[in-house]
Enzyme design. Sequence first.
Site, PDB file in Angstrom:
ATOM      1  N   GLU A 337       0.818  -1.209   0.000  1.00  0.00           N
ATOM      2  CA  GLU A 337       0.000   0.000   0.000  1.00  0.00           C
ATOM      3  C   GLU A 337       0.858   1.268   0.000  1.00  0.00           C
ATOM      4  OE1 GLU A 337      -3.520   2.173  -0.134  1.00  0.00           O
ATOM      5  OE2 GLU A 337      -3.148   0.027  -0.404  1.00  0.00           O
ATOM      6  N   GLU A 338       1.998   1.230   0.703  1.00  0.00           N
ATOM      7  CA  GLU A 338       2.820   2.436   0.827  1.00  0.00           C
ATOM      8  C   GLU A 338       3.613   2.739  -0.441  1.00  0.00           C
ATOM      9  OE1 GLU A 338       3.142   4.693   3.080  1.00  0.00           O
ATOM     10  OE2 GLU A 338       2.121   3.893   4.835  1.00  0.00           O
TER      11      GLU A 338
END
Length: 439
Positions: A337-338
């Site tokens: 996600e990052e």
Amino acid sequence: MRGKIALALTGASLLVLAGPVVMTYGASLQQLQQEEAQAQAQLAAEQSQYQQTQAAIDQAQQQISSLNQKLAQDQAMVGSANQQIASTHARMQQTQALLSSTEAQLNATQNELNATEANYQKTEALIQQTQASLIQESKLLNGQLQLIEERGSIGYLDVLLGAHSFTDFVSRLSLLGQIAGQAASEVNVIKQEEAQEAKEKASLKAEATLLSETRASLAAHQALLQQEQNMLAQEESQAISLHNQAMSAAQNAANTLAQQKQVEATLKNQQAQIQQNMAQLGSKINQIASQIQALLGQFSQGTLSRRELYNAMLPLVTPIAEQDNLPPALVIAVITEESGGNAHAVSSAGAIGLMQLEPGTAEVLGISPSELYNPQQNLIAGCLYLRDMLNMFGGNLSLALSAYNAGPGAVQAYGDRVVPATQGYVDNVEALYAMYSQW
């Protein structure tokens, strides 16, 4: 602990590489993961061998220290034995000098005794001669006196009255007076000589007795000195034996010490070779990580599936995540996600790397901003920060993820609730975590 994790990921050893990868992405990831697993296993073996070598070096150094102490003790024993030998030798010289002096004194006394005995014998001979002479003179005088006494006083008168003249009378009277005076004088001389003879005999006997006693005393002293000299010779022999034993022990200790130092040098050479191998392994692991990172970059471009991304990240993430008691699947979900697995990603807010850490946060965690581009260091800092957030919010995953994304202060400002702006982030990470946990 962080340093050990980094070493485990960046250590080195020899590894022969296959030719260029020309297979599909899935096959490439699988091959790279296998190579990395092999490199990690080889690195673990090298680390174990390094630790064993270090332990052997430590043991060798302890043995060297012990041998140095033993060598110092043996050298001290040699010094003590040398001192004992020197002391005994000095005492032997003193005793020998005293023995020589005593022997010289004994010889002088013996010579004096011999001279006294010779003088005694001469005196005895002279006395015998004098006695013989005195006896003869005594007989002569006795004969004269007997002759005069036989004739009585009348005889004396006859001698005087028989003078033919006054001159003859005076001559005869003078002769009788001389005979009487000479007889009285000779009697006195004989008595004096007999007294002197007795005195000289007593003196000679006393001197002979004293000389005999002195000779006996010197002989006893000489025997004692000879006995002491024999004892000193025995002590010197023992001291020399002790010296030889100490020298032998010191030589053995020195030889053993040299052997131990040679063993230590060999172990250090082996240790240096292991370090070189570990450095080469670390370089190879970094190459593999770069290749994996390149594949992860393809994921961010949509050319790599999440399953391939998960498989690529799992060997890198697992050892670091386990150190902070974090599920590897959760960490990979945050990475997905990052940054999408891009180790060089930089956000508009300045967050860097796989887990998108801001430089200020990294410095608080002990990681310099420049190290955030290193995947391993970024993972170490990110896992530590995620564990801190979970601890801060009592293990609540949603609050921890919201704090990871927006900061713990923002979550606390919302009354320990998920910050609305992070809700989508939290949902995505939890969904990925649930999916990854099933693989």
